[in-house]
Design an enzyme around this catalytic site. Structure first.
Site, PDB file in Angstrom:
ATOM      1  N   GLY A  24      68.368  53.260  76.356  1.00 19.45           N
ATOM      2  CA  GLY A  24      69.638  53.446  75.666  1.00 19.45           C
ATOM      3  C   GLY A  24      69.623  52.835  74.281  1.00 19.45           C
ATOM      4  O   GLY A  24      68.753  52.040  73.937  1.00 19.45           O
ATOM      5  N   CYS A  42      71.712  38.675  72.919  1.00 17.25           N
ATOM      6  CA  CYS A  42      70.316  38.352  73.233  1.00 17.25           C
ATOM      7  C   CYS A  42      70.142  36.907  73.699  1.00 17.25           C
ATOM      8  O   CYS A  42      69.057  36.346  73.597  1.00 17.25           O
ATOM      9  CB  CYS A  42      69.393  38.640  72.051  1.00 17.25           C
ATOM     10  SG  CYS A  42      69.308  40.380  71.615  1.00 17.25           S
TER      11      CYS A  42
END
Length: 95
Positions: A24, A42
């Site tokens: 994606g 992250c």
């Protein structure tokens, strides 16, 4: 992810499970960034999330019509670059 300064503007993900791949791409163009305040992109503390609109510095001055045009332009450019990288020919949608 794709970072501009200390802020994340896009993410790319790939996963493989039981011989199936999932992938994606997310590009923040002109979305509401408020829900992202509680996300640690992250896993990096002290980093934020931004959008193309915020990077352009046009958030307050751009109305709905301008945001729609920015979204169309971003989608068109993303598709063109994707097609070029993967040597694809894009066809217009039916309808």
């Amino acid at each position: 992810g794709v970072w501009v300064g200390g802020e994340k503007v896009a993410a790319i993900g790939v996963r493989a499970k039981r011989w199936v791949t999932y992938h994606g791409l997310a590009l923040n163009v002109c979305n509401d960034l408020v829900p992202f305040r509680d996300i640690v992109p992250c896993g990096l503390e002290g980093r934020g999330v931004c959008s193309v609109l915020s990077l352009l510095g046009a958030e307050a001055s751009m109305g709905e019509g301008g945001r729609a045009e920015l979204l169309r332009t971003a989608a068109d450019l993303l598709l063109r670059e994707f097609a070029e990288v993967f040597q694809l020919e894009l066809c217009p949608p039916n309808g």
